[in-house]
Write a protein that holds these residues in place. Sequence first.
Motif, short mmCIF file in Angstrom:
data_model
loop_
_atom_site.label_atom_id
_atom_site.label_comp_id
_atom_site.label_asym_id
_atom_site.label_seq_id
_atom_site.Cartn_x
_atom_site.Cartn_y
_atom_site.Cartn_z
N THR A 16 0.84 -1.21 0.00
CA THR A 16 0.00 0.00 0.00
C THR A 16 0.86 1.25 0.00
OG1 THR A 16 -1.66 -1.21 1.25
CG2 THR A 16 -1.86 1.18 1.24
N VAL A 17 1.93 1.22 0.79
CA VAL A 17 2.84 2.37 0.86
C VAL A 17 3.51 2.59 -0.49
CG1 VAL A 17 5.00 3.19 1.91
CG2 VAL A 17 3.25 2.13 3.33
N LEU A 18 3.98 1.51 -1.10
CA LEU A 18 4.64 1.61 -2.40
C LEU A 18 3.69 2.18 -3.45
CD1 LEU A 18 6.45 -1.86 -2.42
CD2 LEU A 18 7.57 0.38 -2.31
N GLN A 19 2.46 1.64 -3.45
CA GLN A 19 1.50 2.08 -4.47
C GLN A 19 1.14 3.54 -4.27
OE1 GLN A 19 0.20 -0.16 -7.07
NE2 GLN A 19 0.05 1.96 -7.79
N ALA A 20 1.00 3.96 -3.02
CA ALA A 20 0.69 5.37 -2.74
C ALA A 20 1.81 6.27 -3.23
CB ALA A 20 0.46 5.56 -1.24
N ALA A 21 3.05 5.82 -3.04
CA ALA A 21 4.19 6.63 -3.50
C ALA A 21 4.16 6.77 -5.01
CB ALA A 21 5.50 5.97 -3.05
N VAL A 22 3.92 5.65 -5.70
CA VAL A 22 3.89 5.69 -7.17
C VAL A 22 2.71 6.55 -7.65
CG1 VAL A 22 3.53 4.30 -9.24
CG2 VAL A 22 5.09 3.51 -7.46
N ASN A 23 1.57 6.40 -7.00
CA ASN A 23 0.40 7.19 -7.42
C ASN A 23 0.67 8.69 -7.31
OD1 ASN A 23 -0.92 4.82 -7.85
ND2 ASN A 23 -2.20 4.92 -6.01
N SER A 24 1.42 9.06 -6.28
CA SER A 24 1.61 10.50 -6.05
C SER A 24 2.78 11.08 -6.83
CB SER A 24 1.82 10.77 -4.55
OG SER A 24 3.03 10.18 -4.13
N GLY A 25 3.76 10.22 -7.22
CA GLY A 25 4.96 10.81 -7.82
C GLY A 25 5.33 10.30 -9.20
#
Length: 191
Positions: A16-25
């Motif tokens: 979830t953390v990884l996906q959130a990072a990719v989604n935002s950046g």
Amino acid sequence: MTVRMTATAARRTRRTVLQAAVNSGARCARQNLDPALFFRADSEGADSEGGEAVAWQARRAAAIGVCALCPVRAACEELALRDGDGDRATDDLVRGGVSGQNLAITREIRQADRITAATAADRDDEWQQLVELTVAARTEALKNPDRRSAGGPRKSAQSQAAQNRRIHSLTEQIRTIRTARRARTGWGAAA
Ligand code: SF4
């Protein structure tokens, strides 16, 4: 009360953390790039005639160049590894700045490293302790407390409760050691 997180839950949280990072950046999303940049078309295989295969090679290099400047490249690559993207035999995509073939190779190397680390860890004193605790827990579980208690139902219940506590204590020790070992050898955060 302390809430313990299982290895599976930790993996999900990490994802979830990884996906959130990719989604935002994600640089590709911010620049509104055509997703086709990152995938080879069916007509661009190595056996294709004309300049199609060359076109994919040029696009693949451009895609890797885009990813090289992406602030979340590492997270994107880890997600690709977790997703099982890539195939050693097929050069058909780029994700996280890495070709599909290199993703597959990286996954295989990581897996081999984990197995090597796990095998080495299996030879240490802690492993012996784990074996002894497991034997003790099984032996305790096979005991019949009723046979040892001659004081009636109340004594029998106390004896059963004491046995349960011993089993619980042993299994907690086993779980703690296993969790630490898995984390040390990377199995707790598998790609
Ligand atoms: S690393 Fe590449 S594919 Fe991944 S988010 Fe960044 S630009 Fe997109």
